[in-house]
Design a protein around this motif. Structure first.
Motif, PDB file in Angstrom:
ATOM      1  N   PHE A   1       0.833  -1.205   0.000  1.00 37.84           N
ATOM      2  CA  PHE A   1       0.000   0.000   0.000  1.00 37.84           C
ATOM      3  C   PHE A   1       0.872   1.261   0.000  1.00 37.84           C
ATOM      4  N   GLU A   2       0.316   2.336  -0.535  1.00 37.70           N
ATOM      5  CA  GLU A   2       0.943   3.650  -0.434  1.00 37.70           C
ATOM      6  C   GLU A   2       0.195   4.483   0.603  1.00 37.70           C
ATOM      7  N   VAL A   3       0.948   5.218   1.389  1.00 40.53           N
ATOM      8  CA  VAL A   3       0.361   6.224   2.286  1.00 40.53           C
ATOM      9  C   VAL A   3       0.526   7.565   1.580  1.00 40.53           C
ATOM     10  N   THR A   4      -0.589   8.214   1.247  1.00 41.88           N
ATOM     11  CA  THR A   4      -0.538   9.439   0.438  1.00 41.88           C
ATOM     12  C   THR A   4      -0.637  10.713   1.268  1.00 41.88           C
ATOM     13  N   ALA A   5      -1.030  10.571   2.532  1.00 44.49           N
ATOM     14  CA  ALA A   5      -1.077  11.736   3.419  1.00 44.49           C
ATOM     15  C   ALA A   5      -1.278  11.255   4.853  1.00 44.49           C
ATOM     16  N   LEU A   6      -0.762  12.038   5.785  1.00 51.18           N
ATOM     17  CA  LEU A   6      -0.975  11.796   7.214  1.00 51.18           C
ATOM     18  C   LEU A   6      -1.012  13.152   7.890  1.00 51.18           C
ATOM     19  N   HIS A   7      -2.116  13.451   8.580  1.00 54.96           N
ATOM     20  CA  HIS A   7      -2.256  14.795   9.128  1.00 54.96           C
ATOM     21  C   HIS A   7      -3.426  14.860  10.117  1.00 54.96           C
ATOM     22  N   ASN A   8      -3.601  16.029  10.680  1.00 53.63           N
ATOM     23  CA  ASN A   8      -4.772  16.305  11.511  1.00 53.63           C
ATOM     24  C   ASN A   8      -5.907  16.827  10.647  1.00 53.63           C
ATOM     25  N   HIS A   9      -7.121  16.735  11.146  1.00 53.55           N
ATOM     26  CA  HIS A   9      -8.262  17.461  10.584  1.00 53.55           C
ATOM     27  C   HIS A   9      -8.791  18.469  11.605  1.00 53.55           C
ATOM     28  N   LEU A  10      -8.571  18.184  12.882  1.00 51.44           N
ATOM     29  CA  LEU A  10      -9.115  18.977  13.975  1.00 51.44           C
ATOM     30  C   LEU A  10      -7.996  19.572  14.805  1.00 51.44           C
ATOM     31  N   LEU A  11      -8.318  20.585  15.580  1.00 52.82           N
ATOM     32  CA  LEU A  11      -7.413  21.164  16.576  1.00 52.82           C
ATOM     33  C   LEU A  11      -8.080  21.085  17.945  1.00 52.82           C
ATOM     34  N   ARG A  12      -7.289  20.861  18.973  1.00 57.04           N
ATOM     35  CA  ARG A  12      -7.741  20.886  20.370  1.00 57.04           C
ATOM     36  C   ARG A  12      -8.611  19.687  20.759  1.00 57.04           C
ATOM     37  N   SER A  13      -8.767  18.713  19.884  1.00 54.86           N
ATOM     38  CA  SER A  13      -9.614  17.573  20.231  1.00 54.86           C
ATOM     39  C   SER A  13      -8.903  16.671  21.240  1.00 54.86           C
ATOM     40  N   GLU A  14      -9.699  16.044  22.091  1.00 51.92           N
ATOM     41  CA  GLU A  14      -9.164  15.137  23.104  1.00 51.92           C
ATOM     42  C   GLU A  14      -9.937  13.819  23.056  1.00 51.92           C
ATOM     43  N   PRO A  15      -9.262  12.679  22.798  1.00 54.84           N
ATOM     44  CA  PRO A  15      -7.858  12.592  22.400  1.00 54.84           C
ATOM     45  C   PRO A  15      -7.654  13.108  20.980  1.00 54.84           C
ATOM     46  N   ALA A  16      -6.402  13.434  20.663  1.00 56.29           N
ATOM     47  CA  ALA A  16      -6.087  13.896  19.309  1.00 56.29           C
ATOM     48  C   ALA A  16      -6.237  12.742  18.327  1.00 56.29           C
ATOM     49  N   THR A  17      -6.757  13.036  17.163  1.00 51.79           N
ATOM     50  CA  THR A  17      -6.891  12.029  16.111  1.00 51.79           C
ATOM     51  C   THR A  17      -6.096  12.448  14.886  1.00 51.79           C
ATOM     52  N   MET A  18      -5.551  11.446  14.205  1.00 50.44           N
ATOM     53  CA  MET A  18      -4.831  11.660  12.959  1.00 50.44           C
ATOM     54  C   MET A  18      -5.600  10.968  11.838  1.00 50.44           C
ATOM     55  N   TYR A  19      -5.316  11.389  10.599  1.00 49.61           N
ATOM     56  CA  TYR A  19      -6.055  10.897   9.444  1.00 49.61           C
ATOM     57  C   TYR A  19      -5.044  10.427   8.395  1.00 49.61           C
ATOM     58  N   MET A  20      -5.095   9.135   8.078  1.00 46.60           N
ATOM     59  CA  MET A  20      -4.144   8.532   7.152  1.00 46.60           C
ATOM     60  C   MET A  20      -4.849   8.190   5.843  1.00 46.60           C
ATOM     61  N   HIS A  21      -4.419   8.818   4.767  1.00 48.32           N
ATOM     62  CA  HIS A  21      -4.977   8.561   3.448  1.00 48.32           C
ATOM     63  C   HIS A  21      -4.118   7.519   2.738  1.00 48.32           C
ATOM     64  N   ILE A  22      -4.783   6.551   2.122  1.00 48.25           N
ATOM     65  CA  ILE A  22      -4.071   5.399   1.583  1.00 48.25           C
ATOM     66  C   ILE A  22      -4.526   5.091   0.160  1.00 48.25           C
ATOM     67  N   LEU A  23      -3.675   4.337  -0.553  1.00 53.06           N
ATOM     68  CA  LEU A  23      -3.954   3.931  -1.931  1.00 53.06           C
ATOM     69  C   LEU A  23      -3.389   2.541  -2.152  1.00 53.06           C
ATOM     70  N   GLY A  24      -4.199   1.664  -2.765  1.00 55.83           N
ATOM     71  CA  GLY A  24      -3.733   0.326  -3.093  1.00 55.83           C
ATOM     72  C   GLY A  24      -4.306  -0.145  -4.411  1.00 55.83           C
ATOM     73  N   HIS A  25      -3.606  -1.066  -5.073  1.00 55.85           N
ATOM     74  CA  HIS A  25      -4.059  -1.652  -6.336  1.00 55.85           C
ATOM     75  C   HIS A  25      -3.900  -3.166  -6.257  1.00 55.85           C
ATOM     76  N   GLY A  26      -4.825  -3.888  -6.895  1.00 56.61           N
ATOM     77  CA  GLY A  26      -4.688  -5.332  -6.952  1.00 56.61           C
ATOM     78  C   GLY A  26      -6.018  -6.044  -6.824  1.00 56.61           C
ATOM     79  N   ASP A  27      -5.963  -7.281  -6.368  1.00 57.74           N
ATOM     80  CA  ASP A  27      -7.152  -8.094  -6.165  1.00 57.74           C
ATOM     81  C   ASP A  27      -7.928  -7.588  -4.952  1.00 57.74           C
ATOM     82  N   ALA A  28      -9.242  -7.446  -5.095  1.00 61.03           N
ATOM     83  CA  ALA A  28     -10.061  -6.830  -4.043  1.00 61.03           C
ATOM     84  C   ALA A  28      -9.975  -7.592  -2.728  1.00 61.03           C
ATOM     85  N   VAL A  29     -10.049  -8.920  -2.778  1.00 63.78           N
ATOM     86  CA  VAL A  29     -10.028  -9.711  -1.546  1.00 63.78           C
ATOM     87  C   VAL A  29      -8.656  -9.618  -0.866  1.00 63.78           C
TER      88      VAL A  29
END
Length: 294
Positions: free
Chosen positions: A107-135
């Motif tokens: 898999f490729e990771v195309t982005a990793l970042h926050n969407h929110l500020l001051r949230s507790e607990p802090a959450t991160m958002y990982m955008h991903i990309l993959g190619h191949g057989d669905a299963v």
């Protein structure tokens, strides 16, 4: 005569070329551990709300549908090949274990970042990309998501409720787009006018190329809003200024894809205020964007 025979042979050959069947989505869902649904553009989309998390921001407990909704979108590419894109909501300790499982399996990771500020607990958002057989892709995703607390079993179906403590007619009229209620949140999806591509392949709205605006009622005519504006470079600062002038926080500006065309920037936002005021502020930002109409 020879020309006619040649044309006939070509037409017969075209008629006998097998059409590619959709992947086995049932087997894909079983491998992933969660079922999805068909969406426009031939996409099979799976929602993975982080209902296990209790996240608060400025005193508001966020519903999963507001800002904690992981998702995966599978799109057939022909000859049993599939492209999958997704956005995984993760706590900070979950980021690298999940990432390691994904990159070890192509898999490729195309982005990793926050969407929110001051949230507790802090959450991160990982955008991903993959190619191949669905299963096979779903099997890898299942293994990666097991490194997080993401719920991976289907929940019993519930009857969706259209009732929500918001003036949705006002929102629809102000934004000139109609939304829908999902998990106690009013969600609006607004496509851009352009056809979005990534690495030369179409990226339909269901794969994250549309503007997302979410309203969660907080009482007394107020709502918390968040989401992301999908922008080309020339729109970034006009939209940013329109949001700030309306008292809406801009919480992040970043990419989600690596080879997108046109080049896109995603602007995330937050506010908890009077619904009418927020809708007007969001409309002023939308007026700066090349949107699809009609």
């Amino acid at each position: 005569m020879r020309v006619k025979l040649a044309i006939g042979a070509i037409l017969l050959s075209a008629l006998t070329i097998p059409a590619y069947a959709d992947p086995d989505w049932s087997a894909t869902s079983k491998a992933l551990g969660r079922s999805g649904a068909q969406a426009a553009g031939g996409v099979y989309r799976v929602g993975l709300p982080r209902s296990d998390l209790k996240v608060t921001l400025d005193g508001v407990q966020l519903k999963p549908a507001l800002a904690l909704g992981s998702w995966l979108a599978f799109k057939p590419m022909g000859d049993r090949d599939v492209m999958v894109m997704g956005d995984l909501v993760l706590t900070q300790p979950e980021v690298n274990p999940v990432m390691t499982k994904l990159i070890e399996n192509g898999f490729e990771v195309t982005a990793l970042h926050n969407h929110l500020l001051r949230s507790e607990p802090a959450t991160m958002y990982m955008h991903i990309l993959g190619h191949g057989d669905a299963v096979k892709l779903a099997t890898t995703l299942h293994a990666a998501l097991q490194e997080s607390g993401t719920p991976l079993s289907d929940t019993p179906p519930t009857t969706p409720s259209a009732a929500i403590d918001l003036d949705t007619a006002l929102i629809d009229q102000t934004l000139a787009h109609k939304g829908k209620v999902n998990g106690g949140v009013y969600q609006i999806s607004i496509p851009r006018a352009e056809t979005i591509k990534d690495d030369g392949m179409d990226v339909p709205d269901a794969m994250g190329s549309a503007i997302a605006i979410n309203f969660q009622p907080t009482g007394n005519g107020k709502a918390a809003i968040t989401g992301d504006f999908v922008l080309i470079a020339s729109e970034v600062n006009p939209v940013l200024r329109a949001l700030r002038e309306s008292g809406i926080d801009v919480t992040a500006v970043h990419n989600h894809m690596l080879d997108d065309e046109p080049r896109l920037f995603f602007m995330h936002f937050w506010a908890n205020d009077d619904v009418k005021k927020l809708a007007r502020g969001l409309r002023s930002a939308l007026d700066k964007i090349n949107l699809q109409h009609g």
